[in-house]
Design an enzyme around this catalytic site. Structure first.
Site, PDB file in Angstrom:
ATOM      1  N   GLU A   1      52.828  48.320  39.113  1.00 50.04           N
ATOM      2  CA  GLU A   1      53.450  47.059  39.559  1.00 50.04           C
ATOM      3  C   GLU A   1      54.342  47.295  40.782  1.00 50.04           C
ATOM      4  O   GLU A   1      55.464  46.784  40.874  1.00 50.04           O
ATOM      5  CB  GLU A   1      54.257  46.425  38.417  1.00 50.04           C
ATOM      6  N   ALA A   2      53.820  48.082  41.716  1.00 54.65           N
ATOM      7  CA  ALA A   2      54.612  48.503  42.881  1.00 54.65           C
ATOM      8  C   ALA A   2      55.045  47.323  43.739  1.00 54.65           C
ATOM      9  O   ALA A   2      56.037  47.418  44.471  1.00 54.65           O
ATOM     10  CB  ALA A   2      53.805  49.479  43.724  1.00 54.65           C
TER      11      ALA A   2
ATOM     12  N   CYS B   1      32.383  32.087  39.049  1.00 53.24           N
ATOM     13  CA  CYS B   1      30.970  32.327  39.379  1.00 53.24           C
ATOM     14  C   CYS B   1      30.462  33.703  38.987  1.00 53.24           C
ATOM     15  O   CYS B   1      29.268  33.979  39.125  1.00 53.24           O
ATOM     16  CB  CYS B   1      30.747  32.097  40.871  1.00 53.24           C
TER      17      CYS B   1
HETATM   18 ZN    ZN Z   1      33.502  32.822  42.608  1.00 52.83          ZN
END
Ligand code: ZN
Ligand code: ADP
Length: 202
Positions: free
Chosen positions: A90-91, A149
């Site tokens: 988590e830099a 997607c």
């Molecule tokens: Zn997509």
């Protein structure tokens, strides 16, 4: 790829959007270092006192022990001289001082492995990761799966508007999206402020 021999310092950066496996990859590399019997220390920022704990937890619930720091400089305070590998997760929450601290650690001969978000919720470069990329010997860009997607996702889509500095939690607040499905939106906050809830999976 770990090309560190002897006491030559080295900086590796793992970056990408949320859910892309940055923490998993950091944990994998740190575990390999432990198998190699190297002395390791792992740090993560204290983003929310309520949830401070002593582990890094991935969205897939991999865990490894870590120390909490409030600033990049505190890593130098807590550093044990014999440590060979320094991991930082988590830099993106450790601020503008992190590149200098990371460079210093590498100059001292440490192998430094840093994971963090490289873009904010609008898809813009998110310091300090871009500066760290310029300083690094090795860079890994991780991609997530677009939830719309199924394509490769390099964006973190914010799903809620919030004026809080830190929004704790993952599911429902952010999701991974590809370039085509990403919608920048018009939220007020300037930076992606997600923090994983310690001890919880996806
Ligand atoms: Zn997509
Ligand atoms: P990061 O640190 O980049 O946020 P983590 O290492 O914590 O990522 O979690 C990666 C894991 O998250 C994956 O292995 C998978 O189990 C889970 N995951 C949940 N949503 C997605 C997604 N949209 N794309 C890829 N992985 C996902």
């Amino acid at each position: 790829m770990n090309i560190v021999h002897g006491h030559i310092g080295w900086l590796e950066v793992i970056c990408g959007p949320m859910f892309s496996g940055k923490s998993e990859e950091l944990i994998r590399r740190m575990r390999r270092s432990l198998i190699a019997r190297k002395r390791v220390q792992i740090f993560k920022p204290a983003i929310d006192n309520r949830y401070s704990n002593d582990e890094i937890v991935s969205h897939s619930d991999l865990r490894i022990r870590s120390q909490v720091v409030r600033s990049a400089e505190e890593i130098l305070d807590l550093l044990e001289i014999r440590t060979e590998v320094v991991g930082i997760d988590e830099a993106n929450f450790l601020g503008a001082e992190l590149p200098e601290v990371a460079n210093h650690l590498a100059d001292m001969g440490k192998q430094v492995i840093i994971a963090g978000l490289d873009t904010d919720y609008l898809g813009r470069p998110f310091e300090p990761i871009p500066a760290l990329l310029a300083l690094a010997e090795e860079i890994t860009k991780t991609l997530a799966i677009c939830v719309q997607c199924g394509g490769p996702a390099k964006f973190t889509q914010r799903l809620v508007e919030s004026s809080d500095l830190i929004v704790v939690g993952a599911a429902g607040l952010y999701e991974a999206r590809c370039r085509r499905c990403f919608e920048a939106g018009s939220h007020r906050q300037q930076l992606l402020d997600f923090v994983k809830r310690p001890g919880k999976g996806p």
